[in-house]
Design an enzyme around this catalytic site. Structure first.
Site, PDB file in Angstrom:
ATOM      1  N   ASP A 126       0.863  -1.185   0.000  1.00  0.00           N
ATOM      2  CA  ASP A 126       0.000   0.000   0.000  1.00  0.00           C
ATOM      3  C   ASP A 126       0.900   1.237   0.000  1.00  0.00           C
ATOM      4  O   ASP A 126       1.498   1.596   1.025  1.00  0.00           O
ATOM      5  CB  ASP A 126      -0.899   0.012   1.242  1.00  0.00           C
ATOM      6  CG  ASP A 126      -1.984  -1.060   1.198  1.00  0.00           C
ATOM      7  OD1 ASP A 126      -1.710  -2.152   0.670  1.00  0.00           O
ATOM      8  OD2 ASP A 126      -3.087  -0.800   1.700  1.00  0.00           O
ATOM      9  N   LYS A 129      -6.956   3.373  -3.496  1.00  0.00           N
ATOM     10  CA  LYS A 129      -7.391   3.383  -2.099  1.00  0.00           C
ATOM     11  C   LYS A 129      -7.627   4.825  -1.661  1.00  0.00           C
ATOM     12  O   LYS A 129      -6.856   5.719  -2.015  1.00  0.00           O
ATOM     13  CB  LYS A 129      -6.309   2.714  -1.251  1.00  0.00           C
ATOM     14  CG  LYS A 129      -6.530   2.707   0.253  1.00  0.00           C
ATOM     15  CD  LYS A 129      -5.384   1.957   0.943  1.00  0.00           C
ATOM     16  CE  LYS A 129      -5.411   2.097   2.450  1.00  0.00           C
ATOM     17  NZ  LYS A 129      -4.269   1.404   3.101  1.00  0.00           N
ATOM     18  N   LYS A 167     -10.341   0.240  -2.634  1.00  0.00           N
ATOM     19  CA  LYS A 167     -10.227   0.035  -1.194  1.00  0.00           C
ATOM     20  C   LYS A 167     -10.546   1.327  -0.450  1.00  0.00           C
ATOM     21  O   LYS A 167      -9.752   2.268  -0.474  1.00  0.00           O
ATOM     22  CB  LYS A 167      -8.817  -0.438  -0.819  1.00  0.00           C
ATOM     23  CG  LYS A 167      -8.617  -0.644   0.688  1.00  0.00           C
ATOM     24  CD  LYS A 167      -7.218  -1.140   1.007  1.00  0.00           C
ATOM     25  CE  LYS A 167      -6.964  -1.212   2.521  1.00  0.00           C
ATOM     26  NZ  LYS A 167      -5.614  -1.695   2.854  1.00  0.00           N
TER      27      LYS A 167
END
Length: 313
Positions: free
Chosen positions: A150, A213, A249
């Site tokens: 991430d 995300k 996400k």
């Protein structure tokens, strides 16, 4: 899920984007009422949310023992007696997300469970480190076994419209990830406008992000339904333009079972049922799981369990 290979930077795909913010907010406000999920149907959607959770600990006092406890919860997120009563077996969370130094302990704790280990990297949460150090952090996490990375973007590139600089940075990060899948954290609460959110989403996908995300969870404003709606439509546009599929996400601010339902409704309404799977939809959360288990307990037994019975780690 096949990897998103990315494309060359194509600013024409997003340069003219204009977003009607009031219309986005109205659409987002109607989403929770678009599907009536009751009783068994609601329980099924909540169990599906569990398998899409990136169970996360990103605290300054994380230790290998705490990570091991979190991994145990990831392997058995809902009490066995509740799952047995519902006729469900083999339910796990979608991944465990930790800092790079906790990747190796997480891999040991998860063993052969098949649960991926995700690691934040690139100077999380601000990303204000020299690029070579951010890339080194990715390489460190991958070397220790991270299956997913991430990363955080440089917000200044977005605020200044420096799309080539953002693209080049993300391509370098994608290359450093190697076989590990990359989630690009846009930190949407710092991007000031929905147009910036949409444009940053397109650049991240063109650079090869496998998921986009919303947030680090550390911004003043994290995941919201309007921002998520804009990002989902960017995913849809990118798929239509390139044929490549990218996951989504939301992270930060999702704390209740109702939140888990609302974001799944968004996925189903905007992207289709294929985005209700953990290879295309993840929820960045920890406390959320406790409330979901509490609601599942109520569904099975007719009463709410004490909070301490749904401890995370």
């Amino acid at each position: 899920m096949s990897r998103n290979p990315g494309t060359d930077l194509r600013t024409d795909a997003f340069a003219e984007i204009r977003i009607n913010t009031p219309a986005v907010e109205r659409r987002a406000a109607t989403l929770p009422a678009r599907r009536s999920l009751k009783k068994d149907h609601q329980a099924a959607w909540l169990l599906n949310a569990v398998r899409c959770i990136d169970l996360t600990t990103l605290a300054g006092d994380d230790t290998p023992d705490r990570v091991a406890r979190l991994c145990a919860k990831a392997r058995q997120p809902i009490a066995p007696d509740l799952l047995e009563a519902m006729g469900v077996a083999g339910l796990t969370t979608g991944a465990v997300c930790v800092y790079p130094t906790m990747v190796a302990p997480a891999k040991r704790a998860l063993g052969n469970s098949g649960i991926p280990v995700a690691s934040v990297a690139t100077g999380f949460p601000a990303g204000l480190m020299p690029l070579n150090l951010r890339l080194a952090e990715i390489l460190y996490a991958v070397e220790h076994g991270a299956d997913e990375i991430d990363i955080v973007i440089t917000r200044a590139h977005v605020l200044r419209g420096e799309w080539a600089a953002l693209y080049d940075e993300l391509r370098a990060m994608r290359e450093a990830c190697g076989d590990a899948k990359m989630k690009a954290i846009l930190a949407t609460g710092d991007l000031k406008s929905l147009e910036n959110v949409a444009r940053a989403s397109h650049v991240a996908m063109q650079a090869g992000a496998d998921w986009i995300k919303t947030s680090t969870g550390k911004e003043g404003v994290n995941a919201t339904l309007p921002v998520s709606l804009v990002m989902c439509r960017a995913i849809r546009d990118y798929r239509d333009q390139t044929g490549h599929v990218v996951g989504f996400k939301p992270a930060g601010g999702l704390r209740t079972a109702k939140d888990a339902l609302n974001w799944q409704v968004l996925m189903a309404e905007e992207l289709g049922r294929a985005w209700l799977r953990p290879d295309l939809f993840r929820i960045g959360a920890s406390s959320l799981l406790g409330d979901i288990e509490r609601q599942i307990s109520h569904h099975v037994t007719g009463r709410y369990a004490a909070a301490y019975r749904q401890a995370i780690a």
